[in-house]
Design a protein around this motif. Structure first.
Motif, PDB file in Angstrom:
ATOM      1  N   LYS A 125       3.610  10.906  -5.718  1.00 22.24           N
ATOM      2  CA  LYS A 125       4.845  11.532  -6.197  1.00 22.24           C
ATOM      3  C   LYS A 125       5.312  12.645  -5.228  1.00 22.24           C
ATOM      4  O   LYS A 125       5.561  12.376  -4.077  1.00 22.24           O
ATOM      5  CB  LYS A 125       4.670  12.024  -7.625  1.00 22.24           C
ATOM      6  N   GLU A 126       5.462  13.896  -5.696  1.00 21.99           N
ATOM      7  CA  GLU A 126       6.015  14.958  -4.850  1.00 21.99           C
ATOM      8  C   GLU A 126       5.175  15.182  -3.592  1.00 21.99           C
ATOM      9  O   GLU A 126       5.709  15.442  -2.521  1.00 21.99           O
ATOM     10  CB  GLU A 126       6.132  16.264  -5.640  1.00 21.99           C
ATOM     11  N   GLU A 127       3.862  15.085  -3.748  1.00 20.75           N
ATOM     12  CA  GLU A 127       2.990  15.230  -2.583  1.00 20.75           C
ATOM     13  C   GLU A 127       3.277  14.143  -1.567  1.00 20.75           C
ATOM     14  O   GLU A 127       3.313  14.383  -0.352  1.00 20.75           O
ATOM     15  CB  GLU A 127       1.523  15.170  -3.042  1.00 20.75           C
ATOM     16  N   GLY A 128       3.505  12.941  -2.047  1.00 21.96           N
ATOM     17  CA  GLY A 128       3.842  11.830  -1.165  1.00 21.96           C
ATOM     18  C   GLY A 128       5.146  12.059  -0.435  1.00 21.96           C
ATOM     19  O   GLY A 128       5.266  11.769   0.765  1.00 21.96           O
ATOM     20  N   HIS A 129       6.146  12.589  -1.143  1.00 16.73           N
ATOM     21  CA  HIS A 129       7.441  12.876  -0.506  1.00 16.73           C
ATOM     22  C   HIS A 129       7.265  13.901   0.621  1.00 16.73           C
ATOM     23  O   HIS A 129       7.874  13.775   1.689  1.00 16.73           O
ATOM     24  CB  HIS A 129       8.425  13.412  -1.547  1.00 16.73           C
ATOM     25  N   ARG A 130       6.441  14.906   0.352  1.00 18.72           N
ATOM     26  CA  ARG A 130       6.219  15.925   1.377  1.00 18.72           C
ATOM     27  C   ARG A 130       5.530  15.337   2.607  1.00 18.72           C
ATOM     28  O   ARG A 130       5.903  15.635   3.751  1.00 18.72           O
ATOM     29  CB  ARG A 130       5.364  17.058   0.792  1.00 18.72           C
ATOM     30  N   ARG A 131       4.570  14.447   2.377  1.00 16.53           N
ATOM     31  CA  ARG A 131       3.854  13.811   3.489  1.00 16.53           C
ATOM     32  C   ARG A 131       4.793  12.897   4.289  1.00 16.53           C
ATOM     33  O   ARG A 131       4.710  12.828   5.514  1.00 16.53           O
ATOM     34  CB  ARG A 131       2.684  12.990   2.963  1.00 16.53           C
ATOM     35  N   VAL A 132       5.681  12.196   3.576  1.00 18.29           N
ATOM     36  CA  VAL A 132       6.634  11.308   4.257  1.00 18.29           C
ATOM     37  C   VAL A 132       7.538  12.114   5.180  1.00 18.29           C
ATOM     38  O   VAL A 132       7.755  11.749   6.353  1.00 18.29           O
ATOM     39  CB  VAL A 132       7.476  10.521   3.220  1.00 18.29           C
ATOM     40  N   ASN A 133       8.072  13.223   4.666  1.00 18.39           N
ATOM     41  CA  ASN A 133       8.937  14.064   5.507  1.00 18.39           C
ATOM     42  C   ASN A 133       8.185  14.590   6.721  1.00 18.39           C
ATOM     43  O   ASN A 133       8.708  14.595   7.838  1.00 18.39           O
ATOM     44  CB  ASN A 133       9.490  15.229   4.673  1.00 18.39           C
ATOM     45  N   GLY A 134       6.952  15.013   6.507  1.00 17.82           N
ATOM     46  CA  GLY A 134       6.158  15.504   7.622  1.00 17.82           C
ATOM     47  C   GLY A 134       5.908  14.425   8.659  1.00 17.82           C
ATOM     48  O   GLY A 134       5.964  14.678   9.874  1.00 17.82           O
ATOM     49  N   PHE A 135       5.635  13.213   8.179  1.00 13.61           N
ATOM     50  CA  PHE A 135       5.396  12.086   9.093  1.00 13.61           C
ATOM     51  C   PHE A 135       6.612  11.829   9.978  1.00 13.61           C
ATOM     52  O   PHE A 135       6.477  11.705  11.212  1.00 13.61           O
ATOM     53  CB  PHE A 135       5.060  10.844   8.265  1.00 13.61           C
ATOM     54  N   PHE A 136       7.785  11.770   9.405  1.00 14.68           N
ATOM     55  CA  PHE A 136       8.977  11.435  10.193  1.00 14.68           C
ATOM     56  C   PHE A 136       9.366  12.555  11.151  1.00 14.68           C
ATOM     57  O   PHE A 136       9.754  12.293  12.290  1.00 14.68           O
ATOM     58  CB  PHE A 136      10.148  11.086   9.265  1.00 14.68           C
ATOM     59  N   CYS A 175       0.833  -1.206   0.000  1.00 19.78           N
ATOM     60  CA  CYS A 175       0.000   0.000   0.000  1.00 19.78           C
ATOM     61  C   CYS A 175       0.869   1.258   0.000  1.00 19.78           C
ATOM     62  O   CYS A 175       0.580   2.233  -0.707  1.00 19.78           O
ATOM     63  CB  CYS A 175      -0.914  -0.011   1.225  1.00 19.78           C
ATOM     64  N   THR A 176       1.950   1.237   0.769  1.00 24.66           N
ATOM     65  CA  THR A 176       2.879   2.375   0.807  1.00 24.66           C
ATOM     66  C   THR A 176       3.508   2.608  -0.558  1.00 24.66           C
ATOM     67  O   THR A 176       3.616   3.754  -1.025  1.00 24.66           O
ATOM     68  CB  THR A 176       3.982   2.119   1.848  1.00 24.66           C
ATOM     69  N   ALA A 177       3.924   1.533  -1.205  1.00 25.12           N
ATOM     70  CA  ALA A 177       4.517   1.653  -2.537  1.00 25.12           C
ATOM     71  C   ALA A 177       3.517   2.233  -3.522  1.00 25.12           C
ATOM     72  O   ALA A 177       3.863   3.087  -4.359  1.00 25.12           O
ATOM     73  CB  ALA A 177       5.001   0.286  -3.011  1.00 25.12           C
ATOM     74  N   ALA A 178       2.274   1.788  -3.440  1.00 22.92           N
ATOM     75  CA  ALA A 178       1.238   2.292  -4.344  1.00 22.92           C
ATOM     76  C   ALA A 178       0.982   3.778  -4.082  1.00 22.92           C
ATOM     77  O   ALA A 178       0.805   4.567  -5.022  1.00 22.92           O
ATOM     78  CB  ALA A 178      -0.046   1.495  -4.160  1.00 22.92           C
ATOM     79  N   TYR A 179       0.967   4.176  -2.808  1.00 21.84           N
ATOM     80  CA  TYR A 179       0.728   5.579  -2.469  1.00 21.84           C
ATOM     81  C   TYR A 179       1.858   6.470  -2.988  1.00 21.84           C
ATOM     82  O   TYR A 179       1.608   7.510  -3.629  1.00 21.84           O
ATOM     83  CB  TYR A 179       0.593   5.753  -0.957  1.00 21.84           C
ATOM     84  N   LEU A 180       3.109   6.071  -2.741  1.00 26.93           N
ATOM     85  CA  LEU A 180       4.240   6.880  -3.186  1.00 26.93           C
ATOM     86  C   LEU A 180       4.292   6.962  -4.708  1.00 26.93           C
ATOM     87  O   LEU A 180       4.672   7.992  -5.273  1.00 26.93           O
ATOM     88  CB  LEU A 180       5.548   6.307  -2.640  1.00 26.93           C
ATOM     89  N   GLY A 181       3.903   5.876  -5.377  1.00 26.66           N
ATOM     90  CA  GLY A 181       3.873   5.901  -6.832  1.00 26.66           C
ATOM     91  C   GLY A 181       2.816   6.825  -7.383  1.00 26.66           C
ATOM     92  O   GLY A 181       3.015   7.479  -8.407  1.00 26.66           O
ATOM     93  N   ALA A 182       1.690   6.908  -6.705  1.00 28.08           N
ATOM     94  CA  ALA A 182       0.589   7.747  -7.180  1.00 28.08           C
ATOM     95  C   ALA A 182       0.749   9.207  -6.740  1.00 28.08           C
ATOM     96  O   ALA A 182       0.434  10.128  -7.498  1.00 28.08           O
ATOM     97  CB  ALA A 182      -0.743   7.201  -6.660  1.00 28.08           C
TER      98      ALA A 182
END
Length: 701
Positions: A100-111, A91-98
């Motif tokens: 993209k840049e928004e996903g990267h921003r969310r990942v940084n915010g999460f950590f 599911c994480t792989a599918a989210y990051l693939g869909a």
């Protein structure tokens, strides 16, 4: 394509479905099967998001906020079941693939939010998520690892007064994932090596005893018992050891000042690695599969160092355990690949270098003011050869033969590399053939895709080496000899992708084909197949500037023309091409190299049984003289024998060709040459052929 109204309606329905799935995932008390099903459904929606947007529908990414991302990543927690974690990774792989840049921003915010929270749960979820995302998007997580202050914060976390077993494990698994590539190695070495060594080399007994004095901890020794904690300490120590080995295996080969030997830190690191590898070797026999996996992974990295390779090769018991691991490992598994990597490192020879490459390497070393750590003599061919014998004696070949049937392409490449190294030692080639290596190499060459050209060439060269030193009649009992021809032929031309021209594969292939052509059946099946498949390449090598290659090609031709059909087809059909080939063989029969003259003379001894070939010989201005030159050789009885047979064949021809041959030979002082040959020769066959030819010529005279 849907119209705007329909697209909007469908988009809203999918958004509602996605939000409902997130609501289910946020609910407490649901069964693992339900959570896995919801994660799987969400993955499907995310994977299909790109295709839906192409059809004019809205993406579901904008509705996935920080809470939703936190929900998905929360299921990557090591405390979740294996099935849930697997579905969460997908599911994480599918989210990051869909996203993209928004996903990267969310990942940084999460950590950043998790690390700022600083609770047990925050750290565990953050580290577990990082370990999973490294395998999905390495660069994204690498950037986070290099965030200022992140890695330095781990040391206090791991060594502070309160400890958490799960935080410790999760943190190490994150670093383990970060070590997959070299990008994060310098930072981890700078900030983490110190406390990693504390974990690695601290005795579990002492560590458990010290836990009783911790002020804040989630560890209750009296409740959990000391033995489970000792086991945890051992596993953590092993995981830390793998991380440390990955980092240090490369760093111990760093640049050192010239003429000062290796730096003390390097010596210390090597000594620690030797100590750690002895521990890994002992773990190979563990019943726990996780311990074996750690041991294999650690040794796979450690054996990139010559000293560790030599140490492990001399440990016969550990070597046998590694072979056993290969035999029992699941097909296409990391365990199988790791164990094969260890054997590959132990048996690998240094790349072959031309004299020019060696000189350039020396000049570069002198020009480098800093210099480099001197290459270890343990990498020299003599040491590698001895290690190959030890690996062979450990019974590796039958295991490789069995494993290759289900191996991945990556593992198959390692298997071929190992057999290639073992085949360097001539004394092992016959046993390799007996244990099935020939069948494996032919099957691998056939099965590998053409893009794996380097691996296919390695397989073909290993096959050539084995076939040079063995009797084909003993090898090809259930497999036709012709199965080896295409692999061998493929390495006659030099590698087009190589920086330098290496003629060794060409030479070895020609020798192997010569051996095959020497033991053909009554129908000349092998010889005909070689001519049909390889003749153009073989003929080209007759003109090689390398005398050994040219000789090998001539020897192969000598065996091929033992087939009357092939002899006539190539040299005796009266065509201009056939005449040119005869001219080439005459030129080789007049070469300075004795072996080349012998091979060409042998070919002519067979070819001159045919009148058209004799005519082509006589049409060359020096043809008769070259043939008589073989008879006059003062040192080599074999050459005189070949010359005598050629002359015998020529004078025995009937009709116009025979008359012309006798005249030409007489004109070239054939009687004197044959008389000299008879006086020097002691072999009855030579004398008999000479006497017969003399009688004919004298009678003609």
């Amino acid at each position: 394509m849907l119209d705007e109204a329909e697209a909007s309606k469908v988009s809203q329905a999918i958004k509602d479905e996605a939000m409902l799935l997130f609501a289910h995932l946020m609910e407490a008390g649901k069964q693992d099967e339900e959570k896995s099903a919801d994660l799987s459904s969400l993955t499907k929606l995310l994977n299909e998001d790109g295709e839906r947007t192409k059809q004019g529908q809205e993406s579901i990414i904008p509705i996935i906020d920080d809470y939703c991302v936190d929900t998905i990543f929360g299921y990557l927690d090591m405390r979740q079941s294996q099935n849930i974690r697997l579905n969460a990774i997908l599911c994480t792989a599918a989210y990051l693939g869909a996203a993209k840049e928004e996903g990267h921003r969310r990942v940084n915010g999460f950590f950043h939010a998790k690390m700022k929270g600083g609770t047990y749960d925050d750290y565990i979820v953050a580290f577990c998520a990082a370990a999973a995302i490294f395998s999905i998007d390495y660069d994204l997580m690498s950037d986070l690892i290099h965030t200022e202050g992140f890695l330095p914060s781990l040391a206090p976390l791991m060594s502070r007064k309160w400890k958490s077993r799960k935080i410790e494990t999760a943190c190490l698994e994150m670093l383990h994932a970060a070590c997959m590539q070299m990008k994060c190695h310098p930072a981890i070495q700078k900030y983490c090596i110190g406390w990693l060594e504390e974990v690695i080399f601290e005795d579990p007994e002492t560590r458990v005893a010290n836990m009783r004095n911790l002020v804040e901890t989630d560890i209750d020794i009296d409740k959990e018992g000391p033995e489970p904690l000792k086991e945890h300490c051992r596993k953590v120590r092993s995981l830390a050891g793998v991380i440390w080995t990955k980092i240090m295996a490369a760093s111990v080969q760093q640049v050192a000042p010239p003429n000062q030997g290796p730096e003390p830190k390097v010596e210390s690191a090597v000594a620690k690695m030797e100590r750690l590898c002895k521990r890994f070797a002992g773990m190979l026999a563990a019943e726990d599969s996780e311990d074996v996996q750690y041991a294999v992974e650690g040794l796979a990295y450690a054996t990139t160092l010559p000293k560790i390779r030599e140490q492990l090769a001399r440990d016969g018991e550990s070597l046998k355990r590694i072979v056993t691991v290969i035999g029992s490992a699941p097909p296409k598994s990391p365990l199988a690949y790791g164990a094969l990597s260890i054997i590959t490192h132990i048996t690998r020879y240094k790349p072959t270098e031309s004299e020019e490459q060696k000189r350039l390497k020396q000049l570069k070393a002198y020009a480098n003011a800093a210099g480099k750590v001197q290459p270890s003599p343990l990498s020299d061919d003599s040491y590698v050869s001895e290690r190959c014998k030890l690996v062979f004696d450990a019974g590796v070949t039958p295991v490789l033969v069995k494993h290759c049937k289900t191996a991945s392409i990556a593992s198959l490449s390692l298997i071929i590399s190992i057999i290639f190294s073992l085949s360097v030692t001539p004394s092992l080639r016959g046993q390799l053939a007996q244990q099935g290596a020939v069948r494996v190499l032919i099957a691998a060459w056939t099965a590998l895709p053409e893009k794996e050209d380097a691996t296919r060439r390695t397989a073909a060269q290993a096959l050539a080496r084995i076939l040079i030193s063995t009797n084909p009649a003993l090898i090809f009992r259930q497999l036709p000899q012709t199965a080896a021809i295409r692999p061998l032929t493929s390495i006659i031309p030099p590698d087009p992708n190589a920086d330098t021209r290496d003629l060794l594969p060409t030479f070895e292939s020609l020798l192997a084909l010569t051996n095959l052509a020497s033991t053909d059946d009554d129908s000349d099946t092998t010889r005909r197949a070689i001519v049909r498949t390889a003749w153009d390449d073989v003929e080209e090598q007759l003109f090689s500037t390398n005398a050994r290659v040219s000789t090998a090609a001539a020897e192969l031709v000598c065996n091929l023309v033992q087939s009357p059909e092939e002899a006539i087809g190539l040299f005796g059909d009266g065509s201009s091409k056939a005449a040119t080939r005869v001219k080439v063989m005459l030129a080789l029969a007049d070469a300075d190299d004795v072996k080349t003259r012998s091979a060409a003379g042998g070919a002519l001894a067979s070819l001159t049984a045919f009148g058209e070939v004799v005519r082509a010989v006589l049409e060359q201005p020096r043809g008769a003289g070259i043939v008589l030159g073989l008879c006059r050789d003062g040192d080599d009885e074999g050459l005189r024998h070949r010359g005598a047979v050629v002359v015998h064949n020529m004078v025995s021809q009937e009709g116009e060709v025979g008359q012309l041959a006798r005249e030409k030979l007489l004109t070239a002082s054939g009687v004197d040459a044959l008389t000299e040959c008879a006086q020097k020769s002691r072999t009855p066959e030579v004398v008999e052929a000479v006497v017969h030819a003399l009688k004919v010529l004298v009678g003609e005279k």
